[in-house]
Design a protein around this motif. Structure first.
Motif, PDB file in Angstrom:
ATOM      1  N   ARG A  52       0.073  -2.409   4.208  1.00  0.00           N
ATOM      2  CA  ARG A  52       0.891  -2.626   5.387  1.00  0.00           C
ATOM      3  C   ARG A  52       2.366  -2.750   5.003  1.00  0.00           C
ATOM      4  NH1 ARG A  52      -0.937  -7.188   6.780  1.00  0.00           N
ATOM      5  NH2 ARG A  52      -2.779  -6.382   7.897  1.00  0.00           N
ATOM      6  N   LEU A  53       2.617  -3.505   3.914  1.00  0.00           N
ATOM      7  CA  LEU A  53       3.981  -3.685   3.442  1.00  0.00           C
ATOM      8  C   LEU A  53       4.592  -2.358   2.993  1.00  0.00           C
ATOM      9  CD1 LEU A  53       6.295  -5.601   2.746  1.00  0.00           C
ATOM     10  CD2 LEU A  53       5.236  -5.951   0.493  1.00  0.00           C
ATOM     11  N   LEU A  54       3.770  -1.569   2.261  1.00  0.00           N
ATOM     12  CA  LEU A  54       4.253  -0.268   1.792  1.00  0.00           C
ATOM     13  C   LEU A  54       4.566   0.657   2.968  1.00  0.00           C
ATOM     14  CD1 LEU A  54       4.856   1.580  -0.604  1.00  0.00           C
ATOM     15  CD2 LEU A  54       2.445   2.285  -0.596  1.00  0.00           C
ATOM     16  N   THR A  55       3.689   0.629   3.981  1.00  0.00           N
ATOM     17  CA  THR A  55       3.911   1.449   5.190  1.00  0.00           C
ATOM     18  C   THR A  55       5.184   1.028   5.901  1.00  0.00           C
ATOM     19  OG1 THR A  55       1.521   1.786   5.463  1.00  0.00           O
ATOM     20  CG2 THR A  55       2.929   2.165   7.383  1.00  0.00           C
ATOM     21  N   GLU A  56       5.383  -0.289   6.014  1.00  0.00           N
ATOM     22  CA  GLU A  56       6.587  -0.784   6.667  1.00  0.00           C
ATOM     23  C   GLU A  56       7.831  -0.394   5.886  1.00  0.00           C
ATOM     24  OE1 GLU A  56       5.955  -4.932   6.978  1.00  0.00           O
ATOM     25  OE2 GLU A  56       4.583  -4.792   8.703  1.00  0.00           O
ATOM     26  N   GLN A  57       7.725  -0.495   4.530  1.00  0.00           N
ATOM     27  CA  GLN A  57       8.870  -0.111   3.703  1.00  0.00           C
ATOM     28  C   GLN A  57       9.199   1.371   3.878  1.00  0.00           C
ATOM     29  OE1 GLN A  57       7.649  -1.334  -0.211  1.00  0.00           O
ATOM     30  NE2 GLN A  57       8.502  -3.399   0.021  1.00  0.00           N
ATOM     31  N   ARG A  58       8.130   2.185   3.884  1.00  0.00           N
ATOM     32  CA  ARG A  58       8.346   3.620   4.060  1.00  0.00           C
ATOM     33  C   ARG A  58       8.967   3.925   5.429  1.00  0.00           C
ATOM     34  NH1 ARG A  58       2.616   5.994   1.667  1.00  0.00           N
ATOM     35  NH2 ARG A  58       3.151   5.792  -0.568  1.00  0.00           N
ATOM     36  N   GLU A  59       8.495   3.260   6.458  1.00  0.00           N
ATOM     37  CA  GLU A  59       9.031   3.472   7.793  1.00  0.00           C
ATOM     38  C   GLU A  59      10.489   3.015   7.864  1.00  0.00           C
ATOM     39  OE1 GLU A  59       9.220   4.549  11.817  1.00  0.00           O
ATOM     40  OE2 GLU A  59       7.889   5.102  10.158  1.00  0.00           O
ATOM     41  N   ASN A  60      10.763   1.876   7.207  1.00  0.00           N
ATOM     42  CA  ASN A  60      12.146   1.405   7.174  1.00  0.00           C
ATOM     43  C   ASN A  60      13.048   2.396   6.437  1.00  0.00           C
ATOM     44  OD1 ASN A  60      11.538  -0.911   8.616  1.00  0.00           O
ATOM     45  ND2 ASN A  60      11.176  -2.154   6.778  1.00  0.00           N
TER      46      ASN A  60
END
Length: 400
Positions: free
Chosen positions: A51-59
């Protein structure tokens, strides 16, 4: 015999055994539960990391998109500023060129020595060009010329001699025309114009330009060899050189106005892509991309006519026009418009004399008679076409 004590002991042994087994089972269950909990925690940690990696990628994606949007906005802003700047530079350059052309015209024009009406004053090509560029200034010069003419007093002693300028007016060959023209003994082959040439002349169209007509030139049909300049039936400019006949050049001319034509050819001896034909009308480029004009049939040309075309020694394709100041060089004198600019800015009286490359020069200064003298020194004089058959009158001399 089984005693009560025995049974009690057995009962205690069984209870201890059962307690031990229950303890072991409880430990196993506790271990299994611990393993399940550990596995769940690990799964939760993996999910949280994903989830954190996905959020980082989206950011990162949103940040990159924002950066790209800012860059695009900045580029668009710069492009717009650059376009505006280039437009301003272009407009300023055009303004400067216009002012320079006006300055040259005013410097080179000669004030009329008599009081003229507006139309007569505009008959001078330089005055007409000045009116095209700056009508208010032309009006000012017109009034000034007439004021000077009105105030001019006779001078004592020898007065300044003004050499009159003439043109020949040809009738063309439409129905009812007199089919007037002039022959010359000038043959393009004599001077090897296939290796390059420059021709310049001043012409005033006097009829609608909707049929194939030739201002001056010649054509040999077999083998085919052209040296002709005029109008095509589609209304465009027509230039014929060697085996090439160009008919798609936009025609800017209007009836009754004078125009300077300059056409150059680099020569058939050049390589492919270098056999260039260039054309200017009143210093405005009209042909800029013709790069492979062939003049293969050499030593096959005919002598040129004025006011029409010499086709196999016969007058054809006459044009109702006025013609003056015709010059032919056996070299290509222009590729960038500098010579065309020089001729046009000096006006219809421009003097081409001088230089070994001038092989034909008809100034049309005679004003009378049936001969147009070739002042190049080569003696290829022009002579009015004989009155015979369809030719019922000579060309007419006109003072300009």
């Amino acid at each position: 015999m089984i005693t009560i004590d025995y049974m009690r002991r057995k009962q205690k042994q069984l209870e201890r055994k059962w307690a031990k087994e229950a303890k072991l089972e409880a430990e196993k269950e506790a271990q299994r539960v611990a393993e399940i909990e550990a596995e769940l925690r690990e799964q939760e940690e993996i999910t949280a990391q994903k989830r954190l990696l996905t959020e980082q990628r989206e950011n990162d994606r949103l940040r990159q998109k924002h950066i790209q949007r800012k860059q695009k906005t900045a580029e668009q802003k710069w492009d717009k500023q650059f376009e505006t700047l280039m437009t301003q530079i272009k407009n300023q350059r055009q303004k400067d060129d216009k002012l320079e052309e006006i300055r040259i015209i005013i410097q080179n024009r000669e004030p009329s020595l008599q009081n003229l009406d507006w139309d007569s004053w505009l008959a001078d090509p330089l005055n007409q060009r000045l009116a095209d560029l700056d009508f208010d200034r032309a009006e000012e010069m017109f009034k000034r010329d007439n004021l000077l003419a009105a105030r001019r007093k006779p001078t004592r002693g020898k007065s300044r001699k003004v050499i009159p300028k003439y043109a020949l007016v040809f009738s063309g060959d439409r129905a009812g025309a007199t089919d007037s023209y002039a022959t010359t003994t000038f043959n393009p082959d004599t001077y090897e114009l296939w290796n390059g040439f420059t021709i310049s002349f001043w012409v005033r169209p006097d009829e609608r330009m909707n049929q194939t007509s030739v201002i001056l030139g010649s054509k040999n049909n077999s083998p085919q060899s052209r040296f002709k300049f005029g109008i095509h039936s589609n209304g465009n400019i027509n230039v014929g050189i060697g085996g090439t006949n160009v008919t798609g050049i936009n025609n800017p001319m209007e009836i009754g106005k004078w125009y300077n034509w300059v056409i150059t050819y680099t020569g058939d001896d050049k390589g492919a892509g270098e056999r260039k034909v260039r054309m200017w009308i009143n210093n405005d480029p009209r042909m800029t991309s013709n790069t492979n004009t062939r003049w293969a049939n050499q030593a096959a040309a005919r002598t040129i006519y004025f006011g029409g075309r010499n086709t196999d020694d016969s007058y054809t394709q006459g044009f109702a026009c006025a013609l003056t100041n015709v010059a032919i060089y056996n070299v290509c004198k222009d590729s960038d418009g500098s010579f065309a600019n020089q001729v046009y800015n000096n006006g219809i009286r421009y003097n081409y004399a001088g230089g070994d490359d001038l092989v034909g020069y008809w100034r049309f200064n005679e004003g009378s008679g049936i001969t147009i003298k070739d002042t190049s020194g080569n003696g290829n004089n022009g002579t009015f076409g004989a009155i015979s058959g369809d030719t019922t009158a000579y060309p007419i001399w006109e003072k300009i």
